[in-house]
Write a protein that holds these residues in place. Sequence first.
Motif, PDB file in Angstrom:
ATOM      1  N   ASP A 132       0.814  -1.215   0.000  1.00  0.00           N
ATOM      2  CA  ASP A 132       0.000   0.000   0.000  1.00  0.00           C
ATOM      3  C   ASP A 132       0.848   1.266   0.000  1.00  0.00           C
ATOM      4  O   ASP A 132       0.338   2.354  -0.265  1.00  0.00           O
ATOM      5  N   ARG A 133       2.143   1.143   0.309  1.00  0.00           N
ATOM      6  CA  ARG A 133       3.085   2.268   0.235  1.00  0.00           C
ATOM      7  C   ARG A 133       2.520   3.517   0.923  1.00  0.00           C
ATOM      8  O   ARG A 133       1.941   4.382   0.274  1.00  0.00           O
ATOM      9  N   SER A 134       2.695   3.613   2.209  1.00  0.00           N
ATOM     10  CA  SER A 134       2.099   4.716   2.974  1.00  0.00           C
ATOM     11  C   SER A 134       2.461   6.066   2.371  1.00  0.00           C
ATOM     12  O   SER A 134       3.550   6.255   1.816  1.00  0.00           O
ATOM     13  N   ILE A 135       1.518   7.003   2.488  1.00  0.00           N
ATOM     14  CA  ILE A 135       1.725   8.336   1.914  1.00  0.00           C
ATOM     15  C   ILE A 135       2.939   9.015   2.543  1.00  0.00           C
ATOM     16  O   ILE A 135       3.746   9.648   1.856  1.00  0.00           O
ATOM     17  N   ARG A 136       3.087   8.864   3.862  1.00  0.00           N
ATOM     18  CA  ARG A 136       4.215   9.510   4.543  1.00  0.00           C
ATOM     19  C   ARG A 136       5.545   8.962   4.027  1.00  0.00           C
ATOM     20  O   ARG A 136       6.496   9.729   3.783  1.00  0.00           O
ATOM     21  N   GLN A 151      10.126  10.646  -2.029  1.00  0.00           N
ATOM     22  CA  GLN A 151      10.100  11.620  -3.112  1.00  0.00           C
ATOM     23  C   GLN A 151      11.004  12.812  -2.791  1.00  0.00           C
ATOM     24  O   GLN A 151      11.744  13.297  -3.655  1.00  0.00           O
ATOM     25  N   GLN A 152      10.997  13.247  -1.546  1.00  0.00           N
ATOM     26  CA  GLN A 152      11.869  14.356  -1.134  1.00  0.00           C
ATOM     27  C   GLN A 152      13.339  13.975  -1.271  1.00  0.00           C
ATOM     28  O   GLN A 152      14.166  14.780  -1.698  1.00  0.00           O
ATOM     29  N   GLY A 153      13.658  12.724  -0.902  1.00  0.00           N
ATOM     30  CA  GLY A 153      15.030  12.250  -1.040  1.00  0.00           C
ATOM     31  C   GLY A 153      15.473  12.215  -2.491  1.00  0.00           C
ATOM     32  O   GLY A 153      16.600  12.612  -2.838  1.00  0.00           O
ATOM     33  N   PHE A 183       3.020   9.064  -6.047  1.00  0.00           N
ATOM     34  CA  PHE A 183       3.789  10.301  -6.064  1.00  0.00           C
ATOM     35  C   PHE A 183       4.637  10.288  -7.339  1.00  0.00           C
ATOM     36  O   PHE A 183       5.210   9.256  -7.694  1.00  0.00           O
ATOM     37  N   GLU A 184       4.734  11.409  -7.995  1.00  0.00           N
ATOM     38  CA  GLU A 184       5.572  11.501  -9.187  1.00  0.00           C
ATOM     39  C   GLU A 184       7.019  11.729  -8.768  1.00  0.00           C
ATOM     40  O   GLU A 184       7.308  12.620  -7.969  1.00  0.00           O
TER      41      GLU A 184
END
Length: 405
Positions: free
Chosen positions: A66-70, A76-78, A106-107
């Motif tokens: 499910d790949r948590s949003i957090r 993505q930030q990394g 997330f893109e």
Amino acid sequence: MGEIRFIHTADLHLGSPFTGMRGLQPDQWKKLKDSTLDAFGRLIDYAVKEQPDFVLIAGDIYDGEDRSIRAQHRFQQGMQKLSEAGIPVVLSYGNHDHLSGKWTRFELPENVYAFDEAVSQIRLSTANGDVVITGFSYAQRHVKEPVIHQYPIAEEKDAVYIGMLHGSLEGDTAHAVYAPFTKQQLLSKNYDYWALGHIHLRQLLHTDPPVIYPGNLQGRHKNESGPKGFYDVRLSGGASNLSFIPASVLQFDEVMVDCSGIVHMNELLDACLAEAQEFTEQYGAGIVEVKLVNLNEEAQDMVKGITEEELMETIRESFSTLDDLVWVQSIAVDGIQTPAELSPLGEEIMDRMAGWQLSDWKEVLKDLYRHPKGSRFLEALDPSKATEIQTAAAEKIRRGMHLEE
């Protein structure tokens, strides 16, 4: 061709829930819960500082399908930080974060190249030559059949070839067996480096060329003990230089306490605290088993009269004075099999449990393993795991179900 430098990591398990951990204070629990994310942050900071040619991530970036949003946001930030530093990333998804899962996407920035379910090649151009990276992502959670035969043999003499494979060495049942391969099958491809993932124990399977499991980035339970991190790899003219870089925020491990000459509880607590202090100076924060060894008869008698819960709570309180978190998860006492005479109920449970087969354990634990959400965090219940559960349960019974004096 000049030197090619890259980072090899795998099994980040971002968003790991750390099930089974109880008794932590809110700030301690936050440190544990955030540990996989913070270890990932250390990896990113290292890469930005050292400027490798690229970064490889060999599967299981996330802990669940499910790949948590957090977790995705932090990843993505990394990737954005690496993009701003001009560092490409090549990644694959493994059995935990396979492509069939459902998640809010997330893109990722353009510096990130992700393999799809088909074995394919990604070519990167570096200042010292081209690198051809071969790999694939899991289409679903269970990839039981070998995939290695789909990897092409290296052909270009002037390019560096790297294979990425999230899977199991044939015959190794330490983890669930996925995408199995033999070492000879890897070597037959004539690649310059094999970046493996899936097995959480750091291993060098072959030296020339390097065939490496980097292990996971952050330990998640006592069976993932010791330093965790990633590899900084340099390849040049057929030679390799491998540097293991620790990244874990806290370390699961054992703290051995020598109790020679100890007869009073304050001496025991002082000895435990001294060992914990030494642990923090070497490793920082940790989740540990305190093992008491070399107890004389008088010290054994002292410990026998105390429940595990009371002793653990007292040692935890003494450790609260440390600058770093050292959380006592369990206590083992060398030479003591039973702290006191078992109660009749304890004896009955021990006798019954001793005769259980694997099928009995499956029956007893079926509700837990059938739970739609919790079951995915459990390791497969095989004979080895059943024995581990039985040993832990027996120790709990011995220390918690004795006759009151």
